[in-house]
Enzyme design. Structure first.
Site, mmCIF file in Angstrom:
data_model
loop_
_atom_site.group_PDB
_atom_site.id
_atom_site.type_symbol
_atom_site.label_atom_id
_atom_site.label_comp_id
_atom_site.label_asym_id
_atom_site.label_seq_id
_atom_site.Cartn_x
_atom_site.Cartn_y
_atom_site.Cartn_z
ATOM 1 N N CYS A 189 0.828 -1.212 0.000
ATOM 2 C CA CYS A 189 0.000 0.000 0.000
ATOM 3 C C CYS A 189 0.864 1.264 0.000
ATOM 4 O O CYS A 189 1.478 1.574 -1.010
ATOM 5 C CB CYS A 189 -0.985 -0.034 1.167
ATOM 6 S SG CYS A 189 -2.305 1.174 1.004
ATOM 7 N N HIS A 193 -3.198 -5.332 1.723
ATOM 8 C CA HIS A 193 -2.542 -5.505 3.026
ATOM 9 C C HIS A 193 -2.486 -6.965 3.460
ATOM 10 O O HIS A 193 -3.345 -7.418 4.217
ATOM 11 C CB HIS A 193 -3.290 -4.692 4.089
ATOM 12 C CG HIS A 193 -3.186 -3.225 3.876
ATOM 13 N ND1 HIS A 193 -2.064 -2.515 4.200
ATOM 14 C CD2 HIS A 193 -4.055 -2.344 3.345
ATOM 15 C CE1 HIS A 193 -2.247 -1.245 3.886
ATOM 16 N NE2 HIS A 193 -3.446 -1.110 3.361
ATOM 17 N N GLU A 241 -0.689 -8.183 5.592
ATOM 18 C CA GLU A 241 -0.462 -8.241 7.051
ATOM 19 C C GLU A 241 -1.775 -8.199 7.832
ATOM 20 O O GLU A 241 -1.797 -8.494 9.016
ATOM 21 C CB GLU A 241 0.486 -7.106 7.476
ATOM 22 C CG GLU A 241 -0.126 -5.704 7.576
ATOM 23 C CD GLU A 241 -0.275 -4.988 6.236
ATOM 24 O OE1 GLU A 241 -0.120 -5.637 5.180
ATOM 25 O OE2 GLU A 241 -0.564 -3.776 6.247
#
Lengths: 198, 297
Positions: A88, A181, A183
Site C-alpha cells: 500500500c 494488506h 499483514e
C-alpha cells in the site's frame, strides 16, 4: 525468488517503523520464525538483510524518511540488491512515479510502475476481495484500504496477481509490491513468498 | 490468470484496517482548509475537521454540534490524507450526514454536547469506521461491543494538560495487563465489574490487547506529551487544541510528529523540542467547569 540464501535464524528482517501498520508485518514474520525488527534510524537499517515498507500514510512516511535521515541509505541498500516488500503506502514509496501525491513527496523509484494514490476512493470505498496469486494453490484474502492503483507497468515488471483488471501484486528484481494488506489477512503465504530464497 | 470477483465494503476488517494504518501517527484537529494544509505539510497522518477546537468550545460554552458540511468538504478538497469529523454522542443522524459526505472516520465525541443520555450510536449500522473515547476498560469494551473500530483514551480535551490522558491510559492498559493474569473463573468477575460483554473480556485474556487499536487524545501539547502517551502504550495520538492554540503551529506540529515516531529516543525528542515557542497555556484540573470525559455511558 530473491537474494541470498542463508539459514532462517540468521536472517534479520527490518520493518520500516516510521508510521503505519509496521507491527502487524513484524508479527507475521515472527510467526514464521524469523527475527523481525523495527527500523527508525540508519543504525537500525544497517543491521537488517531484508526490508518491508508497510501501509500507512505515504506523505507522512515521506517526510519522516527525510527527517530521520533514512531516505538515502534505504535507496542505496535497495540499489545494492536488498530484498524489499512494499504494501500500500510502501508500494507508493517504491514506485517510479506517484500520481495524485504531494509535489514534495519522495519515492525510491525502485520498481517501474506508475501508482495513483487513493485511486479507489475514500475509506467508504475500501474493500476486501479474494484474489488468485500465481504461485499459491488457493485464493488469497486481500484487504484494500484507501488503496493505490498501479496504472502502468514497465516491461521488466512481473504482474503476480490481479483484482478485476488491476494488477495488485507485482515484482521487479529484488522489489515486490502489493496494493493491498497481506499483514491484515491472518495469512502468512505472501510473506513466505517474499522470503523464499532470502 | 484468474481474476477476482466479489468484493465487500464496510466490513469490520476494512474499518479496523484504516485504524491500523493510522498507528504511529498524529491526527490533528483543524478548523479550516488553511490549518488542514499546515497539518498535512507537517506530517499529520489524518486531520479531524471541526468548527472550534476543544479549548474554544470550553471557553464559549453553549451547545457544540457537528461541523458545517461546507467546511468539511473544503478540508476534504485541500488534503489527500484521511479526514475525520465529529458527531455528538448518540446523534446517529449527524453520523449519517458525515458518512454521506464521505468522511474517512467518524468520531462519536464527548467534546461535542451529547444528544442522548443513555445510548451511543449503533456503529455497526455504518460503513464508515467510528472512533469513540474511553476513560477505562469497561467503557472501551462497551464501545467496541457497539461497533467502534478504534478507541481513544479521552483525556480532558482543550486543557493542554496531559494528566487525565495518563490516568485513562494507565487505567485501560493496567486492567488489560491484570486480565491477562486472571484465571478463567475470574474473567466472569472482571466482566461484571467492567460492565462489559464476557466474550470480549475473554478475548483480551487470550490476546493481551483490545480488539481494536488504542490511541490517546485529550491534553497533548508538547512532543514529550506525545512520546509519554506512546511509551505508556498508546498506538497513535490525537492532538486537538495543542497545535493551533500554540504560538507557532507548524514547527510544533512537525516536532510532535517526529516525537511520536521516535517516542523511545530521548535525544531525538530533545532535538525536536528546541525553540518551538510557547505551547498552549493550559488549564489545571481544579479550574475547569465541566469535564468532557464524564460524558458517555
Amino acid at each position: 525468488m530473491i537474494g541470498v540464501s542463508r539459514k532462517k535464524s540468521a536472517i534479520k528482517i527490518g520493518v520500516l517503523a516510521l508510521q503505519g501498520a509496521f507491527e502487524r508485518h513484524q508479527k507475521v514474520f515472527q510467526k514464521l520464525g524469523f527475527d523481525a525488527v523495527q527500523v527508525r534510524t540508519p543504525a537500525d537499517l544497517a543491521k537488517v538483510d531484508a526490508f518491508v515498507m508497510p501501509g500507512g500514510e505515504s506523505t507522512t512516511m515521506s517526510q519522516l524518511l527525510e527527517s530521520s535521515e533514512l531516505f538515502d541509505p534505504i535507496g542505496r541498500r535497495i540499489k545494492n540488491g536488498m530484498p524489499v516488500f512494499g504494501t500500500c503506502a510502501g508500494m507508493i514509496l517504491l514506485s517510479k512515479k506517484i500520481l495524485d501525491g504531494r509535489e514534495d513527496q519522495l519515492s525510491f523509484e525502485a520498481i517501474d510502475i506508475d501508482v495513483q494514490r487513493n485511486a479507489y476512493g475514500r475509506q467508504i470505498d475500501s474493500f476486501e476481495a479474494e484474489i488468485e496469486i500465481d504461485s499459491l494453490d488457493s485464493s488469497f484474502h486481500a484487504v484494500f484500504i484507501r488503496a493505490p492503483r498501479i496504472v502502468s507497468l514497465g516491461s521488466e515488471v512481473h504482474a503476480l496477481a490481479y483484482c478485476g483488471d488491476d494488477v495488485v501484486l507485482a515484482q521487479q528484481d529484488n522489489v515486490m509490491v502489493a496494493s493491498f494488506h497481506p499483514e491484515l489477512a491472518n495469512d502468512v503465504r505472501l510473506h513466505e513468498l517474499f522470503l523464499r530464497g532470502v | 490468470m484468474a481474476k477476482s470477483e466479489v468484493s465487500k465494503t464496510g466490513s469490520m476488517t476494512v474499518k479496523r484496517g484504516l485504524a491500523e494504518m493510522l498507528k504511529g501517527g498524529v491526527i490533528m484537529d483543524v478548523v479550516n482548509a488553511e490549518q488542514a494544509k499546515i497539518a498535512e505539510d507537517s506530517g499529520a497522518c489524518a486531520v479531524m475537521a471541526l468548527e472550534r477546537v476543544p479549548a474554544d468550545i470550553r471557553r464559549d460554552g453553549g451547545v457544540a454540534r457537528m461541523s458545517d458540511p461546507e467546511m468539511i468538504e473544503k478540508i476534504q478538497a485541500v488534503v489527500s490524507i484521511p479526514v475525520m469529523a465529529k458527531a455528538r454522542i448518540g446523534h446517529f443522524v449527524e453520523a449519517q450526514v458525515l458518512e454521506s459526505l464521505g468522511v474517512d472516520f467518524i468520531d462519536e465525541s464527548e467534546v461535542l454536547t451529547p444528544a442522548d443520555e443513555s445510548h451511543h450510536i449503533d456503529k455497526f449500522a455504518f460503513k464508515t469506521p467510528v472512533v469513540c473515547g474511553a476513560t477505562n476498560l469497561g467503557e472501551a469494551l462497551r464501545r467496541i461491543s457497539e461497533g467502534a473500530a478504534l478507541i481513544r483514551s479521552k483525556g480532558e480535551a482543550g486543557t493542554g494538560n496531559i494528566v487525565e490522558a495518563v490516568r485513562h491510559l494507565r487505567s485501560i492498559i493496567g486492567d488489560i495487563r491484570k486480565i491477562t493474569q486472571a484465571d478463567s473463573a475470574e474473567l466472569f468477575e472482571w466482566a461484571k465489574r467492567l460492565q462489559a460483554p464476557l466474550p470480549l473480556v475473554q478475548e483480551i485474556a487470550e490476546t493481551g490487547w483490545l480488539q481494536v487499536p488504542l490511541f490517546c487524545a485529550g491534553g497533548i501539547a508538547t512532543p514529550s506529551d506525545a512520546a509519554l502517551a506512546m511509551q505508556l502504550g498508546a498506538e497513535a495520538v490525537f492532538v486537538g487544541s495543542g497545535i493551533f492554540k500554540s504560538d507557532d503551529p507548524a514547527p510544533r506540529a512537525r516536532s510532535i510528529v517526529e516525537a511520536t515516531t521516535h517516542f523511545r529516543d530521548a535525544a531525538i525528542i530533545a532535538k525536536v523540542s528546541r525553540n518551538l515557542g510557547a505551547p498552549m497555556t493550559g488549564i489545571g484540573m481544579d479550574n475547569i467547569q465541566e469535564r468532557f470525559a464524564e460524558r458517555g455511558w
